[in-house]
Design a protein around this motif. Sequence first.
Motif, PDB file in Angstrom:
ATOM      1  N   ALA A   1       0.668  -1.239   0.131  1.00  0.00           N
ATOM      2  CA  ALA A   1       0.083  -0.256   0.210  1.00  0.00           C
ATOM      3  C   ALA A   1       0.975   1.573   0.213  1.00  0.00           C
ATOM      4  O   ALA A   1       0.283   2.129  -0.497  1.00  0.00           O
ATOM      5  N   LYS A   2       1.153   1.126   0.708  1.00  0.00           N
ATOM      6  CA  LYS A   2       2.630   2.359   0.377  1.00  0.00           C
ATOM      7  C   LYS A   2       3.634   2.853  -0.236  1.00  0.00           C
ATOM      8  O   LYS A   2       3.612   4.058  -0.929  1.00  0.00           O
TER       9      LYS A   2
ATOM     10  N   LEU B   1     -12.297   7.776   0.720  1.00  0.00           N
ATOM     11  CA  LEU B   1     -10.816   8.587  -0.811  1.00  0.00           C
ATOM     12  C   LEU B   1     -11.265  10.488  -1.072  1.00  0.00           C
ATOM     13  O   LEU B   1     -10.748  10.677  -1.310  1.00  0.00           O
TER      14      LEU B   1
ATOM     15  N   ASN C   1       1.187   3.743  -3.302  1.00  0.00           N
ATOM     16  CA  ASN C   1       0.671   5.070  -1.860  1.00  0.00           C
ATOM     17  C   ASN C   1      -1.116   4.937  -2.614  1.00  0.00           C
ATOM     18  O   ASN C   1      -2.088   6.027  -2.803  1.00  0.00           O
ATOM     19  N   LYS C   2      -1.887   3.509  -2.357  1.00  0.00           N
ATOM     20  CA  LYS C   2      -2.827   3.202  -1.471  1.00  0.00           C
ATOM     21  C   LYS C   2      -3.078   2.898  -0.630  1.00  0.00           C
ATOM     22  O   LYS C   2      -2.606   3.411   1.028  1.00  0.00           O
ATOM     23  N   LEU C   3      -4.892   3.486   0.320  1.00  0.00           N
ATOM     24  CA  LEU C   3      -5.254   2.482   1.217  1.00  0.00           C
ATOM     25  C   LEU C   3      -5.062   1.217   1.364  1.00  0.00           C
ATOM     26  O   LEU C   3      -5.595   0.595   0.167  1.00  0.00           O
TER      27      LEU C   3
ATOM     28  N   PHE D   1      -7.937   0.299  -3.661  1.00  0.00           N
ATOM     29  CA  PHE D   1      -7.311   0.028  -2.803  1.00  0.00           C
ATOM     30  C   PHE D   1      -6.194  -1.413  -2.592  1.00  0.00           C
ATOM     31  O   PHE D   1      -6.739  -2.428  -4.244  1.00  0.00           O
TER      32      PHE D   1
ATOM     33  N   LYS E   1     -12.094  12.936   4.736  1.00  0.00           N
ATOM     34  CA  LYS E   1     -10.396  12.632   5.492  1.00  0.00           C
ATOM     35  C   LYS E   1     -10.798  12.828   6.615  1.00  0.00           C
ATOM     36  O   LYS E   1     -11.207  14.323   6.910  1.00  0.00           O
TER      37      LYS E   1
ATOM     38  N   VAL F   1      -7.807   4.656   8.888  1.00  0.00           N
ATOM     39  CA  VAL F   1      -8.299   6.517   7.529  1.00  0.00           C
ATOM     40  C   VAL F   1      -9.829   6.233   8.087  1.00  0.00           C
ATOM     41  O   VAL F   1     -10.514   6.960   8.510  1.00  0.00           O
TER      42      VAL F   1
ATOM     43  N   PHE G   1      -9.796   0.508   6.898  1.00  0.00           N
ATOM     44  CA  PHE G   1      -9.190   1.289   5.566  1.00  0.00           C
ATOM     45  C   PHE G   1      -8.116   2.338   6.421  1.00  0.00           C
ATOM     46  O   PHE G   1      -8.248   2.506   7.267  1.00  0.00           O
ATOM     47  N   LEU G   2      -7.052   1.035   6.382  1.00  0.00           N
ATOM     48  CA  LEU G   2      -6.007   1.885   6.789  1.00  0.00           C
ATOM     49  C   LEU G   2      -4.695   2.591   5.795  1.00  0.00           C
ATOM     50  O   LEU G   2      -5.085   2.432   4.535  1.00  0.00           O
ATOM     51  N   ASN G   3      -3.326   3.536   6.220  1.00  0.00           N
ATOM     52  CA  ASN G   3      -3.157   3.548   5.120  1.00  0.00           C
ATOM     53  C   ASN G   3      -1.812   2.909   5.475  1.00  0.00           C
ATOM     54  O   ASN G   3      -1.654   1.741   6.032  1.00  0.00           O
TER      55      ASN G   3
END
Length: 390
Positions: A36-37, A133, A40-42, A76, A138, A113, A105-107
């Motif tokens: 995800a990192k 999103l 650059n997605k959740l 995602f 947010k 999030v 939903f996590l970063n």
Amino acid sequence: MYRFFKIFFFLFSACFFAQDGIKFENETFQNILNKAKKENKLVFMDAYASWCGPCKLLERNVFPVKEVGDYYNANFINSRFDMEKGEGRDIARKYGINSFPSLLFLNGNGEVVFKGLGYMEVSDFISMGKDVLDPENKLEKRIEKFHAGENNPEFLMKLMKDTSQNDFIFAQKVSERYFKVIEKNELTKDDAGILLYFTKSTDDENFKIFEKRKPELLKIIPENVLNDFEKQLRLTTIIQKAIDYTNVKIDNNYLVTEATKVIGDKDAKTLSSKLRKDFYFNNKDFSEYEKAAVEYYEVPVDFSAEELNKISWDFFLYVSNPSSLQKAVDWSLEAIKKQEDNINTDTLARIYYKLNDKKNAKKWAERSIELAKKNNAEYTSTEELLKNLK
């Protein structure tokens, strides 16, 4: 033959169309966060339990739908974990998950999030993903809006739900504004539940709402339930004020005096002794613990064999006063009367040993070994005690 083809077609269709739905990653939680990192997605996580009906409905009716798959796969990193198996247990503890399904939903850092709960239809499920999103939705942005004075009831309700698990104190502030905003509206069942959930002390702002709107609450909640809640709330507040965590002390006079007004003298003294017993034991003040325990277990017949054995064993470990150890003898004898086994008799033998009563220590050590042999239980440590008595 027709029936065979019908079943075959159904299974084939289910498998075929499932490919159009959400594609869940078959990776460890950390690898999913790393991905995800990197992208650059959740992360979308379905936190489920195998026995959960709504979880199965999501899996059957929502996740396989092409429209759902198109949106979630594009936006995602999708994952599923059984919260009662393997790595899911650690995830459940980390995020305090106890309701299923929980839709997280996590970063990429593993921070929440957004969190959804329960089953929802396809349109709502997709809308939830879009809301997550939307920059305006947010959590950080909504918190800024709150501090800027936003007082829309629906906004406040959603913000409460989204922050209650991770920041209860902030969510409680949101609830206080919510009830001020709707003060002229009739309370709903949801309002009543929220009010009780966010009222933790008689000093809370929400308690003023509770007192003011109690007649309305009585139309929604049975009187005995509401009265018990208020009683517990008052006791909790008294206990909080009685405990001095800085100096590790309890103001017993205040505690008993104030609690008596709520539950009467006898129950107030019982509450006091139990609270002091547990508090001082946890803080390793065994002198105060000893006094409180002697008070609390004054009538040993009122307690179970297991609890009596535990307090007796703790006295063996931490108490030296002969008169208090004699109390432990009484507790232990009562435990044996309720349930004679090698554990309870071993405890009694050790207390007698600490009292330097070798005759009784030997008697009960031998009885403990006899019972252990009969039940194929371990008795090595009791044998060591017996050797010291010869």
